[in-house]
Design a protein around this motif. Structure first.
Motif, PDB file in Angstrom:
ATOM      1  N   ARG A 180       0.812 -16.627   0.991  1.00 49.94           N
ATOM      2  CA  ARG A 180       1.782 -15.959   0.128  1.00 49.94           C
ATOM      3  C   ARG A 180       1.570 -16.190  -1.361  1.00 49.94           C
ATOM      4  O   ARG A 180       1.994 -15.397  -2.187  1.00 49.94           O
ATOM      5  N   GLN A 237       0.853  -1.198   0.000  1.00 49.38           N
ATOM      6  CA  GLN A 237       0.000   0.000   0.000  1.00 49.38           C
ATOM      7  C   GLN A 237       0.882   1.238   0.000  1.00 49.38           C
ATOM      8  O   GLN A 237       1.847   1.296   0.763  1.00 49.38           O
ATOM      9  N   ASP A 240      -9.084 -10.240  -0.705  1.00 47.48           N
ATOM     10  CA  ASP A 240      -9.315  -9.228  -1.738  1.00 47.48           C
ATOM     11  C   ASP A 240      -8.866  -9.722  -3.116  1.00 47.48           C
ATOM     12  O   ASP A 240      -9.553  -9.506  -4.124  1.00 47.48           O
ATOM     13  N   ILE A 277       0.866  -9.381   2.670  1.00 49.26           N
ATOM     14  CA  ILE A 277       0.225  -9.806   3.925  1.00 49.26           C
ATOM     15  C   ILE A 277      -1.236  -9.345   3.963  1.00 49.26           C
ATOM     16  O   ILE A 277      -1.536  -8.189   3.688  1.00 49.26           O
ATOM     17  N   GLY A 278      -2.143 -10.287   4.237  1.00 49.95           N
ATOM     18  CA  GLY A 278      -3.556  -9.944   4.423  1.00 49.95           C
ATOM     19  C   GLY A 278      -4.333  -9.720   3.148  1.00 49.95           C
ATOM     20  O   GLY A 278      -5.465  -9.236   3.188  1.00 49.95           O
ATOM     21  N   GLN A 279      -3.756 -10.058   1.983  1.00 52.04           N
ATOM     22  CA  GLN A 279      -4.432  -9.743   0.716  1.00 52.04           C
ATOM     23  C   GLN A 279      -5.208 -10.913   0.119  1.00 52.04           C
ATOM     24  O   GLN A 279      -5.816 -10.763  -0.935  1.00 52.04           O
ATOM     25  N   GLU A 280      -5.193 -12.083   0.780  1.00 46.94           N
ATOM     26  CA  GLU A 280      -5.793 -13.266   0.157  1.00 46.94           C
ATOM     27  C   GLU A 280      -7.265 -13.035  -0.245  1.00 46.94           C
ATOM     28  O   GLU A 280      -7.656 -13.329  -1.372  1.00 46.94           O
ATOM     29  N   ASP A 293      -4.505   1.062  -2.244  1.00 52.47           N
ATOM     30  CA  ASP A 293      -4.894  -0.084  -1.406  1.00 52.47           C
ATOM     31  C   ASP A 293      -3.996  -1.298  -1.633  1.00 52.47           C
ATOM     32  O   ASP A 293      -4.271  -2.378  -1.095  1.00 52.47           O
ATOM     33  N   ILE A 338       2.551 -16.966   6.452  1.00 53.28           N
ATOM     34  CA  ILE A 338       1.759 -15.916   5.791  1.00 53.28           C
ATOM     35  C   ILE A 338       1.223 -16.431   4.458  1.00 53.28           C
ATOM     36  O   ILE A 338       2.002 -17.010   3.675  1.00 53.28           O
TER      37      ILE A 338
END
Ligand code: GLN
Length: 295
Positions: A279, A196, A254, A249-252, A221, A277
């Motif tokens: 990945r 981001q 979306d 990290i944390g995008q799975e 984003d 994570i």
């Protein structure tokens, strides 16, 4: 720093300096940097332990030590980095290949377990060429195209694919994602920029100061590149073909949504890296179903 009596003493002094400077892996870094100056493998440095320190060895070692202490990553200082047991030269236009990215290679190889498959592979944002080289080495009848917006990266990728011995099966293209390509691929891979924009200033110094922003900046984003790529995947992939994308990290969730909106079947959960994570994510173009969307 005092003149060292022998190479062992020089190495110990370097390690001590790296330690007090807060470098996380002082032993390893000291050994690798001094081996680079001596022109030997890090494991062979012990053979030089008793040798006297030539003045030019001392001054070169000091120069590298100062660069490392100022925060330059070892891979940038050496100008190359290992990935998938292959060697990749680096330029200011390429990321340093990360071990995390080997997750992408693993997932792609699992999707095509037949070593002799004559795959057509596309690597979007190829950078140093690490993912593409690993795949072409592992699938010796495959051919590949690597695309990068940065001409310097495409040149370096061509060089590295040569080092990997697969030049005759690859083409490198300078361009924006898949704009210049029609389709017919069995496998599309990418480690796109996914940070981001507001996080760029707080990245670790080694990344912020030395990795190219073009390869990191994923827009407001972090998902700009995934939007561009997923819109093109239905055109690029043959029916039944596979895309494997690296995730930040944390995008799975979306990224899975974007891929599903493009009509692809997403395999959940995503593959985790060694830190746990999520990945790498796989999405397949269905064999049957509605015709591919076109732009
Ligand atoms: N993995 C890199 C980092 O965390 C980012 C690479 C990318 O944006 N694809 O610094």
């Amino acid at each position: 720093m005092q003149d060292a009596q022998d190479i062992r003493a020089l190495r110990r002094q370097m390690v001590a300096e790296l330690t007090v400077s807060g470098i996380q892996t002082p032993e390893l870094d000291g050994r690798v940097l001094l081996a680079h100056v001596l022109g030997c493998a890090p494991g062979e440095i012990i053979l030089h332990d008793e040798s006297p320190v030539e003045p030019d060895v001392f001054s070169q070692a000091m120069a590298l030590l100062v660069r490392r202490i100022s925060g330059e990553p070892v891979a940038r200082i050496l100008g190359h980095r290992e990935f998938w047991s292959l060697d990749f030269n680096l330029s200011p236009d390429t990321l340093v290949p990360r071990p995390d990215t080997e997750t992408v290679v693993e997932l792609a190889l699992e999707a095509f377990p037949d070593r002799e498959a004559p795959l057509r592979i596309l690597d979007l944002g190829t950078g140093s060429g690490a993912i593409l080289a690993a795949l072409l080495v592992e699938r010796p009848r495959a051919t590949g195209i690597g695309v990068d917006l940065a001409e310097g990266a495409a040149r370096m990728a061509r060089h590295n694919l040569g080092l990997a011995g697969v030049t005759d099966r690859v083409a490198l293209v300078v361009g924006s994602w898949a704009q210049c390509l029609t389709g017919g691929f069995d496998l599309v891979v990418s480690n796109p920029p996914y940070i981001q924009r507001s996080d760029l200033p707080v990245l670790p110094w080694e990344v912020r100061a030395y990795d190219p922003e073009l390869a990191l900046d994923g827009g407001d984003d972090g998902l700009d590149a995934y939007r561009a790529i997923s819109a093109d995947l239905p055109r690029l992939l043959k029916p039944g073909a596979v895309a494997v994308l690296e995730l930040g990290i944390g995008q799975e969730g979306d990224v899975a949504d974007l891929l599903e909106q493009a009509g692809l079947q997403v395999c959940r959960p995503a593959r985790a890296d060694l830190s746990g994570i999520a990945r790498a994510i796989r999405a397949d173009r269905p064999r049957q179903g509605p015709p591919a969307m076109t732009k």
